[in-house]
Design an enzyme around this catalytic site. Structure first.
Site, PDB file in Angstrom:
ATOM      1  N   GLU A   1       1.883  -3.837  11.482  1.00  0.00           N
ATOM      2  CA  GLU A   1       1.211  -2.542  11.287  1.00  0.00           C
ATOM      3  C   GLU A   1       1.819  -1.494  12.213  1.00  0.00           C
ATOM      4  O   GLU A   1       1.992  -1.729  13.399  1.00  0.00           O
ATOM      5  CB  GLU A   1      -0.290  -2.670  11.601  1.00  0.00           C
ATOM      6  CG  GLU A   1      -1.049  -3.626  10.693  1.00  0.00           C
ATOM      7  CD  GLU A   1      -1.416  -3.031   9.332  1.00  0.00           C
ATOM      8  OE1 GLU A   1      -1.189  -1.814   9.124  1.00  0.00           O
ATOM      9  OE2 GLU A   1      -1.913  -3.796   8.482  1.00  0.00           O
TER      10      GLU A   1
ATOM     11  N   HIS B   1       3.321  -2.742   6.957  1.00  0.00           N
ATOM     12  CA  HIS B   1       2.221  -1.827   6.621  1.00  0.00           C
ATOM     13  C   HIS B   1       2.084  -0.698   7.636  1.00  0.00           C
ATOM     14  O   HIS B   1       2.751  -0.683   8.668  1.00  0.00           O
ATOM     15  CB  HIS B   1       0.887  -2.597   6.623  1.00  0.00           C
ATOM     16  CG  HIS B   1       0.722  -3.520   5.468  1.00  0.00           C
ATOM     17  ND1 HIS B   1      -0.137  -3.268   4.421  1.00  0.00           N
ATOM     18  CD2 HIS B   1       1.317  -4.700   5.186  1.00  0.00           C
ATOM     19  CE1 HIS B   1      -0.070  -4.261   3.560  1.00  0.00           C
ATOM     20  NE2 HIS B   1       0.805  -5.147   3.989  1.00  0.00           N
TER      21      HIS B   1
ATOM     22  N   GLU C   1       1.436   4.007   2.680  1.00  0.00           N
ATOM     23  CA  GLU C   1       1.966   3.617   3.991  1.00  0.00           C
ATOM     24  C   GLU C   1       3.492   3.746   3.973  1.00  0.00           C
ATOM     25  O   GLU C   1       4.234   2.765   4.035  1.00  0.00           O
ATOM     26  CB  GLU C   1       1.482   2.203   4.331  1.00  0.00           C
ATOM     27  CG  GLU C   1      -0.038   2.162   4.477  1.00  0.00           C
ATOM     28  CD  GLU C   1      -0.667   0.769   4.365  1.00  0.00           C
ATOM     29  OE1 GLU C   1      -1.899   0.684   4.237  1.00  0.00           O
ATOM     30  OE2 GLU C   1       0.083  -0.223   4.386  1.00  0.00           O
TER      31      GLU C   1
ATOM     32  N   HIS D   1       0.860  -1.180   0.000  1.00  0.00           N
ATOM     33  CA  HIS D   1       0.000   0.000   0.000  1.00  0.00           C
ATOM     34  C   HIS D   1       0.902   1.237   0.000  1.00  0.00           C
ATOM     35  O   HIS D   1       1.533   1.540   1.012  1.00  0.00           O
ATOM     36  CB  HIS D   1      -0.919  -0.024   1.230  1.00  0.00           C
ATOM     37  CG  HIS D   1      -1.818  -1.222   1.237  1.00  0.00           C
ATOM     38  ND1 HIS D   1      -2.138  -1.925   2.378  1.00  0.00           N
ATOM     39  CD2 HIS D   1      -2.451  -1.850   0.208  1.00  0.00           C
ATOM     40  CE1 HIS D   1      -2.940  -2.929   2.049  1.00  0.00           C
ATOM     41  NE2 HIS D   1      -3.141  -2.905   0.747  1.00  0.00           N
TER      42      HIS D   1
HETATM   43 ZN    ZN Z   1      -1.532  -1.683   4.333  1.00  0.00          ZN
END
Ligand code: ZN
Length: 381
Positions: A336, A260, A170, A167
């Site tokens: 994350e 992420h 990010e 992504h």
């Molecule tokens: Zn992500």
């Protein structure tokens, strides 16, 4: 006054920019997609003027909660990025600021440009134990780079894969990779020596160069969310995943981390692959070992908050970690980091930052080394 965004990673469109008190802006959608949230732009000619910026479509973004209690990043020199309060009022994200210089940059998070990415790859290749491979071209014709670190006989070692920035918005994920690479290049470091005596390291610092350059939040040039393409990636729509998955099949995978950022949750956490059909006690204890050790080693990481674990059989097999854990029977996790800040260890000036992402990467390397060492010694974790 002028707003610009026609640069690497730039994203904003201007509705109105006549008076400092009424600057109205809109975030552009990712190409062929409804996702949007990443923004990055420059405001010129507003020195010492009380500016009121309104991002009018904030509340319909991909993660509107991400803009609640959100503190925007701004920079004058594009090196130091500081936080500034915002307010979510109705559908609009409001920023009130009086710039002290002629030019000021704003971004959703600290940008990580493609030029910096190419510097990262080229700089790493100054070292003999690092090599790179061009896995293929993206839809926009950019290079998809793999960096490998290994010493001695490759065939006897564990193959550890770390991928980041599926992504593209990010960006903390690539700051994490920069920290990771800096550590792996330091051959005087005891941890690095231990890792390279047991592992071949395979790193994709940026899985989504096209989305990065285009200023996307979540998709590649075809509008595909790459972390939903791992079951049946295609050259036509998701070549990035196609090439990486193919290379993983060649090397084998004994450990995988997919890095992420989370727009909403003010925590660092790990999501496992508990939704796999063949989830069992051994897999659970491996995941628990990694998470618990990381929380011990790094105060920014915690295990209480995160995504709820799925029931066995409920996994989305189109995601990288579930697909790779299932194909290679290995520990595969999603890490994350927050866009905002961590609740337990907040930093008022910088919030979650490039430096904290790098520090967390060093902690991950330490815990990965412990995990691999135990595994090859046959010690249960
Ligand atoms: Zn992500």
């Amino acid at each position: 006054m002028e707003i610009s965004q026609n640069f690497d990673g730039g994203n904003i469109s201007v509705i109105e920019c006549e008076r400092p008190s009424n600057i109205q802006l809109e975030i552009r959608k990712d190409q062929n997609s409804n996702f949007y949230q990443w923004f990055y732009f420059r405001l010129c000619g507003a020195k010492a003027r009380n500016c009121r910026l309104s991002i009018v479509n904030a509340n319909s973004a991909a993660y509107p909660e991400g803009f609640r209690n959100y503190r925007i990043l701004y920079s004058y020199d594009r090196k130091e990025w500081l936080r500034h309060d915002t307010k979510l009022e109705g559908s609009t994200l409001r920023i009130e600021i009086t710039p002290t210089r002629d030019s000021i940059y704003f971004a959703y998070f600290i940008p990580y440009s493609m030029e910096r990415h190419y510097d990262l790859i080229a700089g790493a290749l100054n070292y003999l134990h690092c090599s790179s491979e061009l896995l293929g071209k993206t839809l926009d014709g950019q290079d998809l780079d793999l960096l490998s670190f290994s010493m001695g006989d490759k065939t006897t070692k564990q193959n550890c894969w770390i991928i980041a920035r599926q992504h593209p918005g990010e960006t903390m994920a690539e700051w994490f990779m920069e920290g990771f690479i800096e550590k792996l290049l330091d051959m005087d470091d005891l941890l690095t020596k231990k890792i390279l005596s047991n592992c071949n390291m395979y790193l994709i610092p940026n899985m989504n160069p096209d989305g990065s350059r285009r200023g996307h939040l979540r998709t590649n040039a075809a509008g595909r969310n790459l972390n939903r393409e791992w079951e049946t990636p295609s050259i036509q729509f998701s070549p990035e995943v196609f090439f990486v998955k193919e290379k993983m099949n060649k090397t084998g995978v004994n450990f995988m981390l997919d890095v992420h950022g989370d727009e909403t949750l003010p925590y660092c956490f790990i999501a496992g692959t508990e939704g796999l059909k063949n989830w069992n006690a051994r897999k659970q204890s491996e995941l628990d070992f990694f998470k618990n050790r990381l929380a011990e080693v790094n105060p920014d990481f915690q295990t209480e908050n995160g995504y709820p674990a799925k029931q066995p059989g409920q996994a989305n097999m189109a995601m990288s970690t579930t697909q790779i854990a299932s194909m290679h029977d290995c520990l595969a996790m999603t890490l994350e980091m927050p866009f905002k800040d961590t609740t337990a260890t907040p930093d008022k000036k910088y919030g979650w930052s490039a430096q904290r992402s790098k520090t967390l990467s060093h902690s991950c390397l330490q815990v990965m080394e412990e995990f691999i060492s135990k595994k090859i010694s046959g010690i249960d974790v």
